[in-house]
Design a protein around this motif. Structure first.
Motif, PDB file in Angstrom:
ATOM      1  N   GLN A   1       1.036   4.205  -2.961  1.00 55.46           N
ATOM      2  CA  GLN A   1       0.892   5.644  -2.718  1.00 55.46           C
ATOM      3  C   GLN A   1       2.123   6.413  -3.195  1.00 55.46           C
ATOM      4  OE1 GLN A   1      -0.106   5.788   1.556  1.00 55.46           O
ATOM      5  NE2 GLN A   1      -2.137   6.455   0.937  1.00 55.46           N
TER       6      GLN A   1
ATOM      7  N   GLN B   1       5.607   5.177   7.269  1.00 53.75           N
ATOM      8  CA  GLN B   1       4.292   5.092   6.625  1.00 53.75           C
ATOM      9  C   GLN B   1       3.581   3.791   6.990  1.00 53.75           C
ATOM     10  OE1 GLN B   1       5.496   5.546   2.526  1.00 53.75           O
ATOM     11  NE2 GLN B   1       5.159   7.762   2.551  1.00 53.75           N
TER      12      GLN B   1
ATOM     13  N   SER C   1      -1.171   1.222  -9.143  1.00 51.88           N
ATOM     14  CA  SER C   1      -2.052   0.384  -8.334  1.00 51.88           C
ATOM     15  C   SER C   1      -1.796  -1.111  -8.451  1.00 51.88           C
ATOM     16  CB  SER C   1      -3.514   0.650  -8.719  1.00 51.88           C
ATOM     17  OG  SER C   1      -3.760   0.243 -10.059  1.00 51.88           O
TER      18      SER C   1
ATOM     19  N   LYS D   1       0.833  -1.202   0.000  1.00 47.45           N
ATOM     20  CA  LYS D   1       0.000   0.000   0.000  1.00 47.45           C
ATOM     21  C   LYS D   1       0.870   1.256   0.000  1.00 47.45           C
ATOM     22  CE  LYS D   1      -4.048   2.053   0.237  1.00 47.45           C
ATOM     23  NZ  LYS D   1      -5.088   1.896  -0.829  1.00 47.45           N
ATOM     24  N   CYS D   2       1.926   1.243   0.790  1.00 54.82           N
ATOM     25  CA  CYS D   2       2.845   2.388   0.826  1.00 54.82           C
ATOM     26  C   CYS D   2       3.493   2.610  -0.534  1.00 54.82           C
ATOM     27  CB  CYS D   2       3.915   2.161   1.887  1.00 54.82           C
ATOM     28  SG  CYS D   2       3.315   2.181   3.585  1.00 54.82           S
TER      29      CYS D   2
END
Length: 365
Positions: free
Chosen positions: A92, A235, A97, A88-89
């Protein structure tokens, strides 16, 4: 499809709890003895963490960062959380994706596709189910949409096989060229130093982040760690909190992980060598070994019988001898099945021929 009846599973568990010998993994103490032993490993300098900060957890994270030569480390309750949070980090960070996963990835087979359903990312499958990843498998990936790639080393679902060092360095260069993060699913990374003939820190240097597990090879209660840059770990802490993976303390899991690391890490070369000797002793038995020449301290045994049939033989043999010669099959069909063997301190107290003879006797019932 139910591979093995509940009755056989229950009986196996009962026999396993009181077996005089068992081939799979480490000796597991009962809860009272385990907690008593772990309490003896606590030092006067140890103290509880508070929501993953300070005390024993910070000390252990620093120890792991030094072992792998990474900037930072984050101890987490599960590997599922550690890997998904890292991805996920990276999504971002890159604005992409997709994540590249081998078809045998834990994220696809054992997590109900949480990476898609819970974390909102997309999966690009790459490679062939029964083969390790090579650079040739990267042709179908779109670098413009791929945030990260996970490589598992060793690869559990294919008997602990590993990509070659040459392939890993080529893959790393490709990822760097395309701005793609390379993450290591290193649940069993402790076993790999013999194959690569390199220390853990040098293996880790090829990856942007690493996940390690503490209960599989190191005999811990539970727990995982994510290692990487300061920015990634900062994060990931936020995402762990959001996902409910930041309990008020994790000190029991950390104590067990630390004790397991201290006890078993130095024994890994012995376990790998024993695995090779054991597989040599098994070559005359009516089974197939995958891989044919094991690369780490784990391997798969394939049998030409159903899982139910083999489970019945394992249980029957244990009832008569007190010896658990095999774990229950983990996969199979009506005609074939597969057992996974991870070598630990329970197996190595006996010579390899001990297990080869008992396995053959079990199969001959």
């Amino acid at each position: 499809m139910t591979l093995i009846s509940d009755l056989l599973k229950t009986r196996f568990d009962e026999l396993h709890a009181h077996a005089k010998a068992a081939i799979h993994r480490h000796q597991q103490l009962d809860m009272a003895d385990e907690l008593k032993l772990l309490s003896q490993s606590i030092t006067s300098n140890d103290s509880r963490d508070s929501y993953g900060r300070g005390g024993i957890i910070s000390d252990f994270e620093q120890q792991l960062s030094q072992l792998f030569s990474t900037q930072s480390c984050l101890f987490l309750p599960t590997g599922t959380l550690a890997q998904c949070a890292a991805l996920k980090c990276y999504s971002q960070l890159t604005g992409r994706s997709y994540v590249g996963l081998h078809p045998t990835s834990h994220l696809l087979l054992h997590e109900h596709r949480a990476i898609e359903q819970l974390w909102g990312l997309n999966v690009a499958e790459m490679g062939t189910y029964n083969q390790v990843l090579t650079i040739d498998d990267f042709g179908k990936l779109d670098p413009a949409t791929t945030a990260a790639i996970i490589i598992e080393t060793p690869m559990r679902e294919i008997g602990g096989q590993l990509p070659s060092w040459s392939d890993l360095t080529t893959i790393k260069a490709w990822c760097k060229e395309h701005g793609i993060k390379l993450h290591l699913d290193g649940a069993r990374i402790w076993q790999t130093t013999e194959f690569y003939q390199r220390p853990l820190a040098e293996i880790a240097s090829l990856f942007d982040s690493i996940y390690v597990s503490f209960y599989k090879d190191l005999g811990g209660i539970s727990g995982a760690a994510l290692l990487g840059s300061d920015k990634l770990i900062d994060q990931a802490r936020v995402w762990a909190r959001r996902a409910g993976g930041n309990p008020i303390t994790l000190y029991p899991e950390v104590i067990a992980a630390r004790a397991g690391l201290n006890k078993y890490l130095s024994a890994m070369p012995q376990f790998v060598d024993y695995t090779r000797q054991l597989c040599d002793a098994l070559r005359c038995a009516p089974l197939s070994i995958v891989p044919a020449n094991p690369q780490v301290a784990m391997f798969h045994l394939h049998f030409d019988m159903s899982a139910q049939d083999l489970a019945a033989r394992i249980v029957s043999y244990a009832q008569h001898t007190g010896i658990i010669v095999l774990p229950l099959p983990r996969s199979g069909s009506k005609q074939t099945c597969v057992c996974e063997i991870s070598i630990g301190d329970r197996a190595v107290v006996h010579q390899p021929n001990y297990w080869a003879e008992h396995i053959q006797a079990c199969l001959a019932q």
